[in-house]
Scaffold this motif. Structure first.
Motif, PDB file in Angstrom:
ATOM      1  N   LEU A 141     -18.228  18.736 -13.049  1.00 33.11           N
ATOM      2  CA  LEU A 141     -17.370  19.193 -14.153  1.00 33.11           C
ATOM      3  C   LEU A 141     -17.547  18.285 -15.363  1.00 33.11           C
ATOM      4  CD1 LEU A 141     -15.111  21.297 -14.827  1.00 33.11           C
ATOM      5  CD2 LEU A 141     -13.465  19.547 -14.127  1.00 33.11           C
ATOM      6  N   ARG A 142     -17.574  16.972 -15.119  1.00 35.61           N
ATOM      7  CA  ARG A 142     -17.736  16.022 -16.229  1.00 35.61           C
ATOM      8  C   ARG A 142     -19.100  16.190 -16.904  1.00 35.61           C
ATOM      9  NH1 ARG A 142     -20.438  11.591 -17.441  1.00 35.61           N
ATOM     10  NH2 ARG A 142     -21.444  11.533 -15.392  1.00 35.61           N
ATOM     11  N   LEU A 192     -10.633  22.745 -16.457  1.00 38.27           N
ATOM     12  CA  LEU A 192     -10.780  21.422 -17.069  1.00 38.27           C
ATOM     13  C   LEU A 192      -9.503  20.588 -17.043  1.00 38.27           C
ATOM     14  CD1 LEU A 192     -13.044  22.153 -20.170  1.00 38.27           C
ATOM     15  CD2 LEU A 192     -13.504  20.455 -18.395  1.00 38.27           C
ATOM     16  N   PHE A 195     -17.778  26.593 -15.709  1.00 43.54           N
ATOM     17  CA  PHE A 195     -16.767  25.564 -15.491  1.00 43.54           C
ATOM     18  C   PHE A 195     -15.917  25.893 -14.263  1.00 43.54           C
ATOM     19  CE2 PHE A 195     -17.932  24.857 -19.856  1.00 43.54           C
ATOM     20  CZ  PHE A 195     -17.839  23.481 -20.005  1.00 43.54           C
ATOM     21  N   TRP A 199     -16.008  17.188  -9.148  1.00 44.05           N
ATOM     22  CA  TRP A 199     -15.440  16.550 -10.341  1.00 44.05           C
ATOM     23  C   TRP A 199     -16.537  15.958 -11.213  1.00 44.05           C
ATOM     24  CZ3 TRP A 199     -11.330  18.931 -10.351  1.00 44.05           C
ATOM     25  CH2 TRP A 199     -10.469  19.016  -9.254  1.00 44.05           C
ATOM     26  N   ASN A 243     -14.669  23.791 -10.471  1.00 44.55           N
ATOM     27  CA  ASN A 243     -13.282  23.578 -10.046  1.00 44.55           C
ATOM     28  C   ASN A 243     -12.651  24.922  -9.698  1.00 44.55           C
ATOM     29  OD1 ASN A 243     -10.688  22.656  -9.545  1.00 44.55           O
ATOM     30  ND2 ASN A 243     -10.200  22.269 -11.689  1.00 44.55           N
ATOM     31  N   GLY A 270     -19.214  19.422 -18.874  1.00 43.68           N
ATOM     32  CA  GLY A 270     -18.348  19.353 -20.048  1.00 43.68           C
ATOM     33  C   GLY A 270     -18.926  18.481 -21.150  1.00 43.68           C
ATOM     34  N   VAL A 282     -11.837  22.905 -25.027  1.00 48.01           N
ATOM     35  CA  VAL A 282     -11.051  24.113 -24.735  1.00 48.01           C
ATOM     36  C   VAL A 282     -10.646  24.811 -26.025  1.00 48.01           C
ATOM     37  CG1 VAL A 282      -8.904  24.996 -23.746  1.00 48.01           C
ATOM     38  CG2 VAL A 282     -10.215  23.273 -22.512  1.00 48.01           C
ATOM     39  N   LEU A 314      -9.423  16.965 -15.596  1.00 47.47           N
ATOM     40  CA  LEU A 314     -10.215  16.041 -16.411  1.00 47.47           C
ATOM     41  C   LEU A 314      -9.469  15.691 -17.697  1.00 47.47           C
ATOM     42  CD1 LEU A 314     -14.016  16.153 -16.997  1.00 47.47           C
ATOM     43  CD2 LEU A 314     -12.490  15.998 -18.964  1.00 47.47           C
ATOM     44  N   ILE A 315      -8.872  16.702 -18.337  1.00 54.22           N
ATOM     45  CA  ILE A 315      -8.108  16.440 -19.562  1.00 54.22           C
ATOM     46  C   ILE A 315      -6.925  15.529 -19.255  1.00 54.22           C
ATOM     47  CG2 ILE A 315      -6.683  17.518 -21.362  1.00 54.22           C
ATOM     48  CD1 ILE A 315      -8.475  20.026 -21.048  1.00 54.22           C
ATOM     49  N   GLY A 325     -12.316  16.824 -23.612  1.00 54.73           N
ATOM     50  CA  GLY A 325     -11.909  18.006 -22.840  1.00 54.73           C
ATOM     51  C   GLY A 325     -11.004  18.944 -23.608  1.00 54.73           C
TER      52      GLY A 325
END
Length: 732
Positions: free
Chosen positions: A355-356, A464, A327, A352, A331, A359, A382, A467-468, A378
């Motif tokens: 990352l999506r 993350l 991850f 980005w 980022n 995730g 975590v 995104l969150i 997201g």
């Protein structure tokens, strides 16, 4: 789910079933643009194989690279044959490498094509000696019960510590059994490679080996792109009893990948033996971990670490090898510098969309968090990763395990103990002990491990957070969609990042602390033989016991094992048994004798300190007498029940540093006899609670014991004083 009572059909490794494309990481995540598909990867192996052996920074959205094993020493010794004229040096290099890549299709076991999909590829220039020296029966049973290993176990011989079996009569296996075993060794040593022919072939899932790209913080410092520099996943197969559960087979030490930087991508026998044994030992202690399958020696391939050593390839198994560092690669922190092959690099790009995609795959496929397709995931991801790792590190603390290098790239999203390097199990209890002699500041000391897991969870949140924040910027909160950050300004990203941190940060610490504390307490109650949990137990029972161990330098595991034989009746005030005081004194004397400092300690003070603690502990045990009765009428039945449960929580055998060093030396000196010792230690590690060495009959002198029992007893001890607290290096 299949019928659990139905017999499991076993397949040679080239015939193992592949999972559907939806279950394969290579179909879910973004490939390296240099290897966008299996067919183009195979073409690259022919035209420009150096692309896969050169270290390079990948395009920001790439999650993995297709790459095949190539166990060769590096720098490669590329030179023409005598009299050969080289006009185009680069073309010569490509041809030299290409000649050694596995590109020639060879028959699978039985002369067929395996499962009809996988092809077995090899190279006539890859002939090197490879010897199976370890195979995990428990790893095979739990993860790959459908894998046929032929006569592999028979060739390893009888596991033993003391006997010589040079003339052991090993029955000759059938030609088919031998062929199945040889194919297994060929594939798990990196000699042969399994992959499909084309990307789509009559609806068949495209498959090829791969390495993951990740970044990370090493010793708290951003290290940039790291990635699997010597780990290559060679196969993925569904578990026969649960097709939703797939296991990856990963070779560690099978040669360079694009993530190797200046390293050789190989592994020394020493480090491979350590991981092979410890992964299964950790599983036996019920601590989440990757698993071991096989260990193959490449004795003619020498590599240089602190000294010249033999090379080997370890096969480890897990549902996923994705880490927090995967991850972070999507980022990376702003404005960080890192070292790459001796030069400074900076300005890593963010992805980005990468990352999506990563995730979503982890949340829904790997962690199986569930929920509707538009639900935000997201924050849940975590917290789930944090909970799993908090539970894992609680197991480390309760069983005195020290990882040694809890960098963020060494922390699994599944909460598995991964990347065994300079690990150690505690000998004499010391909360400040550092098992890695490269860790000058004690960042990864035993006491600091829970804090380092929190640090890693925070690194995952940092990756993350935008995104969150974007998920919770909508009303109601919803999962981000493809292109979610397209056109977003720097200010918008920063707003999302802050919002994401605000949503999670405060609660994240509480989750890690609470889960770790609760699990640690549960495990310590099991080790102490307590069924009821009182709020005062840590302050009045477990913590004071650890304090006594530290003060009087007692063996951590030996002390817990001795407590299994403690009798509360020895300290009860209404006890009128004339022998009780002498029983207690004899017990305390035996307890103190397991300290390597027994000849230096203040025995009178230590005995009184333990008598005081045992009185409190005995009363605490007696206070829950009814919880142990379980229908038993007499006191002796209760005592035996409690003793059995405590023995099942406190190992008799511990994989100590001195044991590992002795096994390594024996295997390095003579693989034929050494692999038998390795097999016996693996057996002990997989059944650590058994009464090895005739436990319970310590009155019998060592010289009167059978040689095997005598050696078992020795292997359950502390070893020589000079090995107490032995430290390893990162290359271990």
């Amino acid at each position: 789910m299949s019928n659990a009572t139905a017999p499991i059909k076993r397949f040679p490794i080239s015939s193992l079933p592949l999972p559907p494309a939806t279950h394969l990481v290579t179909h879910a995540l973004h490939p390296d643009p240099a290897t966008p598909s299996v067919s183009e990867f195979r073409n690259l192996l022919r035209s420009s194989p150096s692309t896969l052996r050169r270290s390079r920074i990948l395009e920001s959205s790439a999650h993995f690279t297709y790459v095949s094993p190539l166990p060769l020493p590096f720098p490669y010794q590329i030179k023409p044959e005598e009299g050969e004229k080289v006009e185009d040096q680069m073309a010569f290099v490509e041809k030299w490498l290409g000649d050694r890549e596995a590109l020639d299709e060879v028959p699978n076991v039985g002369g067929g094509k395996g499962n009809g999909h996988l092809k077995k590829l090899a190279s006539k220039n890859r002939e090197y000696y490879r010897e199976l020296i370890g195979l995990s029966e428990t790893g095979l049973r739990d993860c790959l019960p459908h894998l046929h290993v032929g006569d592999a176990f028979a060739t390893l011989g009888t596991p033993t510590l003391a006997h010589e079996f040079d003339d052991e009569d090993i029955p000759t296996a059938s030609d088919e059994e031998q062929a199945i075993r040889q194919e297994l060794v060929d594939v798990l040593s990196g000699h042969s490679v399994l992959m499909t022919g084309q990307d789509t072939e009559d609806g068949v899932t495209a498959f090829g080996p791969w390495s993951l790209r990740y970044s990370g913080h090493q010793f708290g410092v951003w290290a940039g792109q790291l990635g699997d520099g010597r780990a290559i996943s060679i196969l993925s197969t569904p578990h026969p009893s649960d097709t939703e559960l797939t296991y990856e087979l990963q070779l560690k030490g099978a040669g360079r990948t694009p993530y190797s930087r200046s390293a050789d991508g190989l592994a020394v026998l020493r480090s491979s033996i350590r991981e092979f044994l410890c992964a299964e030992a950790m599983h036996a202690l019920h601590i989440p971990t990757t698993r071991s399958l096989s260990l193959i020696s490449l004795p003619h391939l020498q590599v240089l670490r602190e000294r010249a050593e033999f090379s080997s390839v370890l096969t480890r198994v897990a549902p996923s090898f994705i880490r927090i560092g995967n991850f972070e690669a999507m980022n990376p922190p702003e404005g960080m510098m890192y070292l790459m092959m001796g030069g400074a690099g900076s300005g890593e790009q963010k992805s980005w969309e990468g990352l999506r995609v990563l995730g979503e795959w982890v949340a829904k496929r790997v962690l199986k968090l569930g929920g509707e397709s538009d639900e935000p995931w997201g924050k849940k991801l975590v917290f789930e990763v944090a909970r799993r790792n908090a539970k894992m590190v609680a197991g480390w603390q309760a069983y005195g395990f020290m990882h040694g290098v809890i960098n963020t790239d060494n922390v699994s999203i599944l909460g598995l103990t991964i990347d065994y390097g300079p690990f150690a199990f505690m000998d004499v209890f010391d909360p400040l002990h550092i098992c890695n002699h490269s860790d000058d500041a004690g960042r990864y000391s035993y006491r600091a491990q829970p804090a380092m897991i929190l640090y890693a969870a925070q690194a995952l949140l940092n990756a993350l957070a935008p995104l969150i924040g974007a998920e919770y910027a909508s009303s109601p909160p919803s999962a981000v969609k493809s292109g979610w950050a397209d056109g977003a300004s720097r200010e918008k990203i920063e707003q999302w990042t802050q919002k994401g941190k605000d949503e999670v940060e405060d609660e994240l610490r509480r989750v890690v602390v609470d889960v770790c504390g609760e699990e640690y307490g549960r495990l310590m109650h099991k080790r102490l033989g307590l069924r009821r949990s009182d709020k005062s137990d840590e302050a009045e029972v477990s913590r004071p016991l650890l304090g006594l161990m530290e003060e009087h330098k007692l063996d951590f595991h030996g002390t817990f094992r001795k407590l299994c034989f403690f009798r509360p009746s020895w300290i009860l005030p209404n006890n009128t048994t004339p022998t009780a005081p002498s029983d207690l004194d004899a017990y305390i004397s035996a307890l103190l004798s397991i300290s390597p400092e027994a000849d230096r300690m203040d025995k009178a003070k230590a005995a009184q300190d333990f008598k005081t603690w045992l009185t409190k502990y005995g009363n605490r045990v007696q206070s829950e007498r009814d919880l142990w009765a379980d229908g038993a009428e007499d006191e002796e039945s209760v005592i035996q029940l409690r003793e059995k449960e405590m023995k099942d929580a406190n190992p008799r055998f511990v994989l100590r540093q001195w044991v590992l060093e002795e096994v390594i030396k024996k295997v390095e000196r003579d693989a034929e006899s050494g692999k038998r010792v390795l097999g016996k230690v693996l057996k002990m590690a997989c059944s650590p609670y058994d009464p090895w060495g005739g436990e319970g009959d310590e009155t019998t002198p060592n010289e009167e014991l059978e040689p095997e029992i005598r050696e078992e007893r020795r292997f359950c001890g502390l070893g020589e004083r000079k090995m107490i607290g032995f430290q390893c290096s990162c290359s271990s």
